[in-house]
Design a protein around this motif. Sequence first.
Motif, PDB file in Angstrom:
ATOM      1  N   ARG A  13       0.832  -1.203   0.000  1.00  0.00           N
ATOM      2  CA  ARG A  13       0.000   0.000   0.000  1.00  0.00           C
ATOM      3  C   ARG A  13       0.863   1.249   0.000  1.00  0.00           C
ATOM      4  O   ARG A  13       1.868   1.326   0.704  1.00  0.00           O
ATOM      5  N   LYS A  14       0.446   2.253  -0.779  1.00  0.00           N
ATOM      6  CA  LYS A  14       1.227   3.481  -0.907  1.00  0.00           C
ATOM      7  C   LYS A  14       1.443   4.152   0.442  1.00  0.00           C
ATOM      8  O   LYS A  14       2.538   4.652   0.721  1.00  0.00           O
ATOM      9  N   GLU A  15       0.430   4.155   1.303  1.00  0.00           N
ATOM     10  CA  GLU A  15       0.593   4.822   2.596  1.00  0.00           C
ATOM     11  C   GLU A  15       1.633   4.128   3.477  1.00  0.00           C
ATOM     12  O   GLU A  15       2.319   4.774   4.270  1.00  0.00           O
ATOM     13  N   ILE A  16       1.788   2.814   3.318  1.00  0.00           N
ATOM     14  CA  ILE A  16       2.832   2.100   4.068  1.00  0.00           C
ATOM     15  C   ILE A  16       4.202   2.450   3.499  1.00  0.00           C
ATOM     16  O   ILE A  16       5.155   2.694   4.247  1.00  0.00           O
ATOM     17  N   TRP A  17       4.316   2.488   2.158  1.00  0.00           N
ATOM     18  CA  TRP A  17       5.582   2.901   1.539  1.00  0.00           C
ATOM     19  C   TRP A  17       5.957   4.309   2.000  1.00  0.00           C
ATOM     20  O   TRP A  17       7.125   4.582   2.306  1.00  0.00           O
ATOM     21  N   ASP A  18       4.975   5.213   2.054  1.00  0.00           N
ATOM     22  CA  ASP A  18       5.231   6.586   2.492  1.00  0.00           C
ATOM     23  C   ASP A  18       5.713   6.613   3.948  1.00  0.00           C
ATOM     24  O   ASP A  18       6.638   7.356   4.295  1.00  0.00           O
ATOM     25  N   ALA A  19       5.092   5.801   4.800  1.00  0.00           N
ATOM     26  CA  ALA A  19       5.507   5.727   6.201  1.00  0.00           C
ATOM     27  C   ALA A  19       6.914   5.145   6.319  1.00  0.00           C
ATOM     28  O   ALA A  19       7.729   5.623   7.115  1.00  0.00           O
ATOM     29  N   LEU A  20       7.205   4.127   5.510  1.00  0.00           N
ATOM     30  CA  LEU A  20       8.548   3.531   5.543  1.00  0.00           C
ATOM     31  C   LEU A  20       9.602   4.535   5.079  1.00  0.00           C
ATOM     32  O   LEU A  20      10.701   4.598   5.643  1.00  0.00           O
ATOM     33  N   ARG A  21       9.265   5.332   4.071  1.00  0.00           N
ATOM     34  CA  ARG A  21      10.223   6.348   3.611  1.00  0.00           C
ATOM     35  C   ARG A  21      10.470   7.368   4.717  1.00  0.00           C
ATOM     36  O   ARG A  21      11.614   7.741   5.003  1.00  0.00           O
ATOM     37  N   ALA A  22       9.396   7.831   5.349  1.00  0.00           N
ATOM     38  CA  ALA A  22       9.542   8.798   6.441  1.00  0.00           C
ATOM     39  C   ALA A  22      10.382   8.209   7.571  1.00  0.00           C
ATOM     40  O   ALA A  22      11.253   8.886   8.128  1.00  0.00           O
ATOM     41  N   ALA A  23      10.151   6.948   7.897  1.00  0.00           N
ATOM     42  CA  ALA A  23      10.919   6.286   8.953  1.00  0.00           C
ATOM     43  C   ALA A  23      12.380   6.135   8.553  1.00  0.00           C
ATOM     44  O   ALA A  23      13.287   6.346   9.369  1.00  0.00           O
ATOM     45  N   ALA A  24      12.631   5.781   7.295  1.00  0.00           N
ATOM     46  CA  ALA A  24      14.003   5.583   6.816  1.00  0.00           C
ATOM     47  C   ALA A  24      14.793   6.887   6.855  1.00  0.00           C
ATOM     48  O   ALA A  24      16.007   6.865   7.057  1.00  0.00           O
ATOM     49  N   GLU A  25      14.112   8.010   6.690  1.00  0.00           N
ATOM     50  CA  GLU A  25      14.782   9.300   6.642  1.00  0.00           C
ATOM     51  C   GLU A  25      14.819   9.999   7.999  1.00  0.00           C
ATOM     52  O   GLU A  25      15.378  11.086   8.125  1.00  0.00           O
ATOM     53  N   ALA A  26      14.253   9.368   9.034  1.00  0.00           N
ATOM     54  CA  ALA A  26      14.170   9.977  10.363  1.00  0.00           C
ATOM     55  C   ALA A  26      15.203   9.379  11.312  1.00  0.00           C
ATOM     56  O   ALA A  26      15.795   8.336  11.047  1.00  0.00           O
ATOM     57  N   GLU A  27      15.371  10.055  12.446  1.00  0.00           N
ATOM     58  CA  GLU A  27      16.183   9.491  13.528  1.00  0.00           C
ATOM     59  C   GLU A  27      15.441   8.281  14.105  1.00  0.00           C
ATOM     60  O   GLU A  27      14.228   8.152  13.936  1.00  0.00           O
ATOM     61  N   VAL A  28      16.165   7.431  14.809  1.00  0.00           N
ATOM     62  CA  VAL A  28      15.621   6.146  15.269  1.00  0.00           C
ATOM     63  C   VAL A  28      14.359   6.306  16.120  1.00  0.00           C
ATOM     64  O   VAL A  28      13.386   5.581  15.911  1.00  0.00           O
ATOM     65  N   THR A  29      14.335   7.251  17.054  1.00  0.00           N
ATOM     66  CA  THR A  29      13.169   7.417  17.937  1.00  0.00           C
ATOM     67  C   THR A  29      11.928   7.809  17.147  1.00  0.00           C
ATOM     68  O   THR A  29      10.848   7.246  17.344  1.00  0.00           O
ATOM     69  N   LEU A  30      12.073   8.768  16.230  1.00  0.00           N
ATOM     70  CA  LEU A  30      10.947   9.185  15.401  1.00  0.00           C
ATOM     71  C   LEU A  30      10.546   8.056  14.453  1.00  0.00           C
ATOM     72  O   LEU A  30       9.357   7.810  14.238  1.00  0.00           O
ATOM     73  N   ALA A  31      11.526   7.349  13.902  1.00  0.00           N
ATOM     74  CA  ALA A  31      11.237   6.224  13.008  1.00  0.00           C
ATOM     75  C   ALA A  31      10.385   5.181  13.728  1.00  0.00           C
ATOM     76  O   ALA A  31       9.427   4.643  13.153  1.00  0.00           O
ATOM     77  N   GLN A  32      10.703   4.899  14.986  1.00  0.00           N
ATOM     78  CA  GLN A  32       9.933   3.935  15.771  1.00  0.00           C
ATOM     79  C   GLN A  32       8.490   4.399  15.918  1.00  0.00           C
ATOM     80  O   GLN A  32       7.552   3.619  15.739  1.00  0.00           O
ATOM     81  N   ALA A  33       8.286   5.684  16.191  1.00  0.00           N
ATOM     82  CA  ALA A  33       6.932   6.223  16.343  1.00  0.00           C
ATOM     83  C   ALA A  33       6.156   6.139  15.027  1.00  0.00           C
ATOM     84  O   ALA A  33       4.970   5.792  15.025  1.00  0.00           O
ATOM     85  N   ILE A  34       6.821   6.425  13.915  1.00  0.00           N
ATOM     86  CA  ILE A  34       6.171   6.359  12.598  1.00  0.00           C
ATOM     87  C   ILE A  34       5.725   4.933  12.302  1.00  0.00           C
ATOM     88  O   ILE A  34       4.585   4.687  11.904  1.00  0.00           O
ATOM     89  N   VAL A  35       6.634   3.989  12.494  1.00  0.00           N
ATOM     90  CA  VAL A  35       6.339   2.579  12.221  1.00  0.00           C
ATOM     91  C   VAL A  35       5.209   2.080  13.122  1.00  0.00           C
ATOM     92  O   VAL A  35       4.291   1.407  12.661  1.00  0.00           O
ATOM     93  N   ASP A  36       5.276   2.416  14.403  1.00  0.00           N
ATOM     94  CA  ASP A  36       4.235   1.992  15.350  1.00  0.00           C
ATOM     95  C   ASP A  36       2.869   2.556  14.967  1.00  0.00           C
ATOM     96  O   ASP A  36       1.867   1.833  14.948  1.00  0.00           O
ATOM     97  N   SER A  37       2.813   3.856  14.619  1.00  0.00           N
ATOM     98  CA  SER A  37       1.527   4.471  14.319  1.00  0.00           C
ATOM     99  C   SER A  37       0.945   3.988  12.991  1.00  0.00           C
ATOM    100  O   SER A  37      -0.265   3.992  12.812  1.00  0.00           O
ATOM    101  N   ALA A  38       1.810   3.534  12.074  1.00  0.00           N
ATOM    102  CA  ALA A  38       1.323   3.022  10.786  1.00  0.00           C
ATOM    103  C   ALA A  38       0.942   1.543  10.857  1.00  0.00           C
ATOM    104  O   ALA A  38       0.439   0.997   9.886  1.00  0.00           O
ATOM    105  N   GLY A  39       1.190   0.909  11.997  1.00  0.00           N
ATOM    106  CA  GLY A  39       0.858  -0.508  12.139  1.00  0.00           C
ATOM    107  C   GLY A  39       1.784  -1.421  11.349  1.00  0.00           C
ATOM    108  O   GLY A  39       1.387  -2.505  10.936  1.00  0.00           O
ATOM    109  N   ILE A  40       3.014  -0.987  11.148  1.00  0.00           N
ATOM    110  CA  ILE A  40       3.992  -1.778  10.385  1.00  0.00           C
ATOM    111  C   ILE A  40       4.631  -2.807  11.311  1.00  0.00           C
ATOM    112  O   ILE A  40       5.026  -2.496  12.433  1.00  0.00           O
ATOM    113  N   ILE A  41       4.715  -4.030  10.830  1.00  0.00           N
ATOM    114  CA  ILE A  41       5.302  -5.125  11.592  1.00  0.00           C
ATOM    115  C   ILE A  41       6.744  -5.288  11.133  1.00  0.00           C
ATOM    116  O   ILE A  41       7.013  -5.515   9.954  1.00  0.00           O
ATOM    117  N   ILE A  42       7.662  -5.151  12.069  1.00  0.00           N
ATOM    118  CA  ILE A  42       9.086  -5.205  11.758  1.00  0.00           C
ATOM    119  C   ILE A  42       9.582  -6.636  11.892  1.00  0.00           C
ATOM    120  O   ILE A  42       9.462  -7.236  12.955  1.00  0.00           O
TER     121      ILE A  42
END
Length: 114
Positions: free
Chosen positions: A52-81
């Motif tokens: 889904r495009k919104e998951i790709w967008d969240a992954l891009r935002a997480a990839a470009e963020a610092e680790v703490t913010l990336a964790q929050a992005i992934v958690d809020s998007a419901g992404i399973i690591i």
Amino acid sequence: MGCGGSSQAKADGTVKKIRKPKPWKHPQPITKSQLIQLRDEFWDTAPHYGGRKEIWDALRAAAEAEVTLAQAIVDSAGIIIQNADLTICYDERGAKYELPKYVLSEPTNFIQDT
């Protein structure tokens, strides 16, 4: 398969935490502008390979963020690591998302742009 539910919680109740990828080396020395071009090409084409495009967008935002913010992005998007360095993830519907190391961190063999 790696996608047993819609939670990132492991059997002991802990959540898988994101970490920076291990250092890696590109096959040839690469400049910052070449790396940016590789990243842009990946993010432009990734949604066309499924998911889904919104998951790709969240992954891009997480990839470009610092680790703490990336964790929050992934958690809020419901992404399973699956891999803590974000190279393999799933959405809540079970779609797999694979990220190359070059979108997550910089290689050890950078050269200066000329």
